[in-house]
Design an enzyme around this catalytic site. Structure first.
Site, PDB file in Angstrom:
ATOM      1  N   HIS A  28     -26.299  69.489  11.264  1.00  0.00           N
ATOM      2  CA  HIS A  28     -26.650  68.377  12.154  1.00  0.00           C
ATOM      3  C   HIS A  28     -26.263  68.912  13.526  1.00  0.00           C
ATOM      4  O   HIS A  28     -25.118  69.331  13.715  1.00  0.00           O
ATOM      5  CB  HIS A  28     -25.826  67.142  11.775  1.00  0.00           C
ATOM      6  CG  HIS A  28     -26.097  65.918  12.588  1.00  0.00           C
ATOM      7  ND1 HIS A  28     -26.435  64.726  11.989  1.00  0.00           N
ATOM      8  CD2 HIS A  28     -26.079  65.680  13.918  1.00  0.00           C
ATOM      9  CE1 HIS A  28     -26.603  63.800  12.925  1.00  0.00           C
ATOM     10  NE2 HIS A  28     -26.384  64.360  14.102  1.00  0.00           N
ATOM     11  N   HIS A  85     -19.825  72.146  20.621  1.00  0.00           N
ATOM     12  CA  HIS A  85     -18.372  72.258  20.674  1.00  0.00           C
ATOM     13  C   HIS A  85     -17.966  72.312  22.139  1.00  0.00           C
ATOM     14  O   HIS A  85     -18.380  73.226  22.865  1.00  0.00           O
ATOM     15  CB  HIS A  85     -17.903  73.549  19.996  1.00  0.00           C
ATOM     16  CG  HIS A  85     -18.203  73.620  18.537  1.00  0.00           C
ATOM     17  ND1 HIS A  85     -17.258  73.386  17.570  1.00  0.00           N
ATOM     18  CD2 HIS A  85     -19.357  73.913  17.877  1.00  0.00           C
ATOM     19  CE1 HIS A  85     -17.806  73.530  16.374  1.00  0.00           C
ATOM     20  NE2 HIS A  85     -19.083  73.858  16.540  1.00  0.00           N
ATOM     21  N   GLY A 121     -22.370  80.682  12.292  1.00  0.00           N
ATOM     22  CA  GLY A 121     -21.171  79.871  12.152  1.00  0.00           C
ATOM     23  C   GLY A 121     -21.415  78.383  12.002  1.00  0.00           C
ATOM     24  O   GLY A 121     -20.461  77.607  11.950  1.00  0.00           O
ATOM     25  N   HIS A 143     -30.404  62.439  13.485  1.00  0.00           N
ATOM     26  CA  HIS A 143     -30.217  63.680  12.735  1.00  0.00           C
ATOM     27  C   HIS A 143     -31.297  64.697  13.104  1.00  0.00           C
ATOM     28  O   HIS A 143     -32.493  64.441  12.943  1.00  0.00           O
ATOM     29  CB  HIS A 143     -30.266  63.434  11.222  1.00  0.00           C
ATOM     30  CG  HIS A 143     -30.041  64.691  10.450  1.00  0.00           C
ATOM     31  ND1 HIS A 143     -28.783  65.127  10.106  1.00  0.00           N
ATOM     32  CD2 HIS A 143     -30.904  65.641  10.008  1.00  0.00           C
ATOM     33  CE1 HIS A 143     -28.888  66.276   9.459  1.00  0.00           C
ATOM     34  NE2 HIS A 143     -30.167  66.609   9.390  1.00  0.00           N
ATOM     35  N   CYS A 147     -23.866  62.428  10.013  1.00  0.00           N
ATOM     36  CA  CYS A 147     -24.568  61.140   9.891  1.00  0.00           C
ATOM     37  C   CYS A 147     -23.617  60.079   9.345  1.00  0.00           C
ATOM     38  O   CYS A 147     -23.646  58.925   9.776  1.00  0.00           O
ATOM     39  CB  CYS A 147     -25.800  61.272   9.005  1.00  0.00           C
ATOM     40  SG  CYS A 147     -27.179  62.139   9.770  1.00  0.00           S
ATOM     41  N   CYS A 173     -25.283  64.012   4.884  1.00  0.00           N
ATOM     42  CA  CYS A 173     -24.874  64.716   6.104  1.00  0.00           C
ATOM     43  C   CYS A 173     -23.536  64.164   6.604  1.00  0.00           C
ATOM     44  O   CYS A 173     -23.407  62.963   6.867  1.00  0.00           O
ATOM     45  CB  CYS A 173     -25.950  64.567   7.177  1.00  0.00           C
ATOM     46  SG  CYS A 173     -25.449  65.223   8.787  1.00  0.00           S
ATOM     47  N   HIS A 231     -24.839  69.890  16.915  1.00  0.00           N
ATOM     48  CA  HIS A 231     -23.602  69.472  17.563  1.00  0.00           C
ATOM     49  C   HIS A 231     -23.150  70.558  18.534  1.00  0.00           C
ATOM     50  O   HIS A 231     -23.406  71.739  18.327  1.00  0.00           O
ATOM     51  CB  HIS A 231     -22.497  69.156  16.560  1.00  0.00           C
ATOM     52  CG  HIS A 231     -22.138  70.273  15.640  1.00  0.00           C
ATOM     53  ND1 HIS A 231     -22.945  70.665  14.577  1.00  0.00           N
ATOM     54  CD2 HIS A 231     -21.058  71.085  15.608  1.00  0.00           C
ATOM     55  CE1 HIS A 231     -22.367  71.659  13.935  1.00  0.00           C
ATOM     56  NE2 HIS A 231     -21.221  71.953  14.548  1.00  0.00           N
ATOM     57  N   ASP A 253     -12.534  67.782  16.871  1.00  0.00           N
ATOM     58  CA  ASP A 253     -12.746  68.693  15.743  1.00  0.00           C
ATOM     59  C   ASP A 253     -11.493  68.667  14.874  1.00  0.00           C
ATOM     60  O   ASP A 253     -10.378  68.669  15.394  1.00  0.00           O
ATOM     61  CB  ASP A 253     -13.011  70.106  16.275  1.00  0.00           C
ATOM     62  CG  ASP A 253     -13.551  71.038  15.221  1.00  0.00           C
ATOM     63  OD1 ASP A 253     -12.850  71.270  14.201  1.00  0.00           O
ATOM     64  OD2 ASP A 253     -14.671  71.535  15.386  1.00  0.00           O
TER      65      ASP A 253
END
Length: 112
Positions: free
Chosen positions: A96, A100, A91, A46, A7, A4, A98, A30
């Site tokens: 994992h 934005h 998308g 995770h 990770c 990952c 997350h 990003d």
């Protein structure tokens, strides 16, 4: 999880530009930003997506939102868009969970 990407970033195996960190969450820039401020907020544990995070680590999910607000306060006047993509068709490219954090300009809906 050794394969990952996030990770491995959490473990320090892959470099990232860290913006914020707590015991349970990290935030980093990003690498392909879609807005002047585009930071990913990631749980150190995770889980595959936001739904799993809500079911398995809801307190960490709440902490992710708090860290997102801290990033927005520091970098874009406290106003931001918070996006979770869940699934490939939506998308999500790293499986994992997350968030934005995007801001720094007026964001039209098409920018999502």
């Amino acid at each position: 999880m050794t394969d990952c990407l996030f990770c491995r970033i959490v473990a320090g195996e892959i470099p990232a530009t860290l913006v914020a960190e707590t015991d349970r969450v990290i935030a980093f820039r990003d690498i392909t930003p879609k807005a002047p401020v585009h930071v990913l907020v990631v749980p150190k544990t995770h889980v595959a997506n936001v739904t799993e995070a809500a079911a398995q680590i809801p307190d960490v999910l709440a902490e992710m939102v708090a860290v997102a607000q801290q990033v927005a306060d520091a970098e874009c006047g406290g106003e931001f868009r918070l996006v979770f993509n869940s699934g490939e068709a939506a998308g999500q490219s790293v499986f994992h969970a997350h968030a934005h954090v995007m801001g720094g300009k007026h964001l039209a809906w098409e920018d999502a």
